[in-house]
Write a protein that holds these residues in place. Structure first.
Motif, PDB file in Angstrom:
ATOM      1  N   GLU A   1      55.897  17.246 -70.935  1.00  0.00           N
ATOM      2  CA  GLU A   1      55.965  17.834 -69.590  1.00  0.00           C
ATOM      3  C   GLU A   1      56.897  19.036 -69.543  1.00  0.00           C
ATOM      4  O   GLU A   1      57.705  19.247 -70.438  1.00  0.00           O
TER       5      GLU A   1
ATOM      6  N   ARG B   1      52.185  10.868 -65.457  1.00  0.00           N
ATOM      7  CA  ARG B   1      52.921  11.928 -66.159  1.00  0.00           C
ATOM      8  C   ARG B   1      54.379  11.518 -66.306  1.00  0.00           C
ATOM      9  O   ARG B   1      54.922  10.814 -65.477  1.00  0.00           O
TER      10      ARG B   1
ATOM     11  N   TYR C   1      57.267  11.292 -63.601  1.00  0.00           N
ATOM     12  CA  TYR C   1      57.285  12.724 -63.277  1.00  0.00           C
ATOM     13  C   TYR C   1      56.911  12.929 -61.804  1.00  0.00           C
ATOM     14  O   TYR C   1      57.623  13.610 -61.062  1.00  0.00           O
TER      15      TYR C   1
ATOM     16  N   ASP D   1      54.265   7.025 -64.332  1.00  0.00           N
ATOM     17  CA  ASP D   1      54.162   8.273 -63.577  1.00  0.00           C
ATOM     18  C   ASP D   1      55.505   8.684 -62.975  1.00  0.00           C
ATOM     19  O   ASP D   1      55.598   9.069 -61.808  1.00  0.00           O
TER      20      ASP D   1
END
Length: 110
Positions: free
Chosen positions: A46, A11, A78, A76
């Motif tokens: 996001e 993410r 996030y 990733d």
């Protein structure tokens, strides 16, 4: 403009991806703080507007077992900044002026 080549299934938007790359490059350099944020309150797909870090976060990441290279390889960022509790979540701002990135270098005190 920042480009991200997605190779993993993690993410994050391009701001936090950029910031994680900078975080890894600086490796806790003294006196340097950085912020990357979207003015619309959403970093790509996001819910975060971006993230921030300071030099103390390098040690914290190590203590928490957060390896920036591993998170970068999976796109990733996030989850990395979520683990550090350094995501910026504003909710939608109903404006989209610009992405914003800033690096602040503080002088060393004697």
């Amino acid at each position: 403009e920042t480009s991200v080549t997605v190779r993993g299934d993690g993410r994050g938007g391009r701001n936090v991806e950029y910031l994680l790359g900078l975080f890894d490059a600086l490796r806790g350099a003294a006196g340097i703080h950085a912020l990357a944020i979207d003015t619309d309150g959403i970093d790509g797909s996001e819910d975060n507007a971006g993230a921030l870090f300071g030099p103390e976060d390098w040690t914290r990441a190590g203590q928490l077992g957060l390896d920036p290279v591993d998170y970068l390889s999976r796109n990733d960022a996030y989850t990395f900044f979520q683990g550090l509790e350094r995501l910026i979540v504003t909710g939608p701002t109903c404006t989209n002026v610009n992405d914003f990135r800033a690096i602040l270098v503080l002088p060393r005190t004697p």
